[in-house]
Design a protein around this motif. Structure first.
Motif, mmCIF file in Angstrom:
data_model
loop_
_atom_site.group_PDB
_atom_site.id
_atom_site.type_symbol
_atom_site.label_atom_id
_atom_site.label_comp_id
_atom_site.label_asym_id
_atom_site.label_seq_id
_atom_site.Cartn_x
_atom_site.Cartn_y
_atom_site.Cartn_z
ATOM 1 N N UNK A 247 0.836 -1.198 0.000
ATOM 2 C CA UNK A 247 0.000 0.000 0.000
ATOM 3 C C UNK A 247 0.872 1.249 0.000
ATOM 4 N N UNK A 248 0.330 2.306 -0.594
ATOM 5 C CA UNK A 248 1.048 3.584 -0.626
ATOM 6 C C UNK A 248 0.779 4.351 0.655
ATOM 7 N N UNK A 249 1.704 5.220 0.981
ATOM 8 C CA UNK A 249 1.521 6.109 2.125
ATOM 9 C C UNK A 249 2.122 7.467 1.772
ATOM 10 N N UNK A 250 1.382 8.520 2.060
ATOM 11 C CA UNK A 250 1.870 9.883 1.887
ATOM 12 C C UNK A 250 2.069 10.332 0.459
ATOM 13 N N UNK A 251 1.287 9.829 -0.489
ATOM 14 C CA UNK A 251 1.479 10.217 -1.888
ATOM 15 C C UNK A 251 1.140 11.685 -2.135
ATOM 16 N N UNK A 252 0.391 12.315 -1.239
ATOM 17 C CA UNK A 252 0.017 13.726 -1.388
ATOM 18 C C UNK A 252 1.089 14.666 -0.859
ATOM 19 N N UNK A 253 2.133 14.151 -0.205
ATOM 20 C CA UNK A 253 3.235 14.983 0.272
ATOM 21 C C UNK A 253 4.138 15.346 -0.903
ATOM 22 N N UNK A 254 4.946 16.403 -0.758
ATOM 23 C CA UNK A 254 5.883 16.709 -1.839
ATOM 24 C C UNK A 254 7.105 15.794 -1.734
ATOM 25 N N UNK A 255 7.969 15.832 -2.757
ATOM 26 C CA UNK A 255 9.071 14.872 -2.878
ATOM 27 C C UNK A 255 10.020 14.915 -1.675
ATOM 28 N N UNK A 256 10.371 16.106 -1.197
ATOM 29 C CA UNK A 256 11.307 16.201 -0.066
ATOM 30 C C UNK A 256 10.657 15.718 1.231
ATOM 31 N N UNK A 257 9.355 15.980 1.393
ATOM 32 C CA UNK A 257 8.656 15.498 2.585
ATOM 33 C C UNK A 257 8.551 13.974 2.576
ATOM 34 N N UNK A 258 8.366 13.385 1.383
ATOM 35 C CA UNK A 258 8.323 11.921 1.296
ATOM 36 C C UNK A 258 9.676 11.308 1.644
ATOM 37 N N UNK A 259 10.767 11.959 1.242
ATOM 38 C CA UNK A 259 12.102 11.454 1.611
ATOM 39 C C UNK A 259 12.300 11.482 3.123
ATOM 40 N N UNK A 260 11.899 12.577 3.762
ATOM 41 C CA UNK A 260 12.016 12.674 5.223
ATOM 42 C C UNK A 260 11.127 11.640 5.895
ATOM 43 N N UNK A 261 9.911 11.455 5.376
ATOM 44 C CA UNK A 261 8.995 10.452 5.929
ATOM 45 C C UNK A 261 9.567 9.049 5.758
ATOM 46 N N UNK A 262 10.183 8.771 4.629
ATOM 47 C CA UNK A 262 10.785 7.455 4.388
ATOM 48 C C UNK A 262 11.858 7.162 5.439
ATOM 49 N N UNK A 263 12.733 8.127 5.683
ATOM 50 C CA UNK A 263 13.781 7.934 6.692
ATOM 51 C C UNK A 263 13.169 7.710 8.075
ATOM 52 N N UNK A 264 12.156 8.505 8.423
ATOM 53 C CA UNK A 264 11.491 8.346 9.717
ATOM 54 C C UNK A 264 10.817 6.985 9.849
ATOM 55 N N UNK A 265 10.155 6.550 8.786
ATOM 56 C CA UNK A 265 9.473 5.256 8.821
ATOM 57 C C UNK A 265 10.458 4.092 8.935
ATOM 58 N N UNK A 266 11.570 4.173 8.214
ATOM 59 C CA UNK A 266 12.586 3.112 8.310
ATOM 60 C C UNK A 266 13.106 2.991 9.745
ATOM 61 N N UNK A 267 13.405 4.132 10.361
ATOM 62 C CA UNK A 267 13.888 4.134 11.748
ATOM 63 C C UNK A 267 12.824 3.606 12.697
ATOM 64 N N UNK A 268 11.587 4.051 12.514
ATOM 65 C CA UNK A 268 10.514 3.671 13.428
ATOM 66 C C UNK A 268 10.154 2.189 13.301
ATOM 67 N N UNK A 269 10.183 1.647 12.112
ATOM 68 C CA UNK A 269 9.849 0.233 11.927
ATOM 69 C C UNK A 269 10.924 -0.686 12.487
ATOM 70 N N UNK A 270 12.168 -0.208 12.525
ATOM 71 C CA UNK A 270 13.253 -1.010 13.110
ATOM 72 C C UNK A 270 13.109 -1.119 14.625
ATOM 73 N N UNK A 271 12.606 -0.004 15.233
ATOM 74 C CA UNK A 271 12.534 0.054 16.705
ATOM 75 C C UNK A 271 11.448 -0.744 17.209
#
Length: 162
Positions: A138-162
């Motif tokens: 499933x997609x998440x955050x497709x309505x965000x702009x490109x830089x916000x999606x990059x920041x969200x991706x990094x946050x999600x990767x960190x959060x899913x590891x924890x």
């Protein structure tokens, strides 16, 4: 950022949530001020012809322009009323998307099998983010702009590891 964590990542606790919404450059209170200012500026030329028959010729165009702007901005607000909520506890990850006109969409998967994927090119938008778990992606955050999606991706990767 148009997203908010229940607690800042990285998450030490087993349960957390994330809410995402589209960016709004014109808030509702500013909308009222903008429409009032627009009505004033459009009505100023009408003061010159007040009391003459020309007023009745120009008035329909004033009403058409003002109501067209009102309708267009309200339609934009309705289409942008999207809310995505990702809730993760010690067992499951649950994503809910509240669409402006349409049914609510839900996705759930085992937290330990959920993976976050970034598609820099080839998706519907640049830096497209998906969550894969169970038998669906499933997609998440497709309505965000490109830089916000990059920041969200990094946050999600960190959060899913924890």
């Amino acid at each position: 950022m148009p997203y908010e964590w229940s607690s800042p990542p990285p998450h030490d606790q087993p349960q957390w949530s994330l809410s995402l919404w589209p960016y709004r450059s014109l808030l509702r209170r500013d909308f009222v001020l903008f429409m009032g200012g627009t009505a004033t500026l459009i009505a100023l030329p009408l003061l010159v012809v007040l009391g003459s028959a020309v007023l009745w010729g120009l008035l329909p165009f004033f009403i058409l322009a003002f109501s067209g702007l009102w309708f267009a901005l309200n339609a934009s607000y309705r289409r942008g009323a999207v809310l995505e909520e990702l809730t993760v506890d010690d067992q499951t990850a649950h994503l809910t998307r509240h669409n402006p006109r349409g049914p609510r969409q839900d996705w759930e998967a085992n937290r330990y099998w959920v993976s976050v994927h970034l598609h820099p090119k080839g998706g519907p938008v640049e830096n497209y983010i998906t969550l894969r778990g169970g038998d669906r992606e499933v997609e998440i955050g497709s309505f965000l702009d490109a830089s916000e999606r990059l920041a969200l991706y990094d946050d999600l990767k960190r959060a899913m590891r924890g």
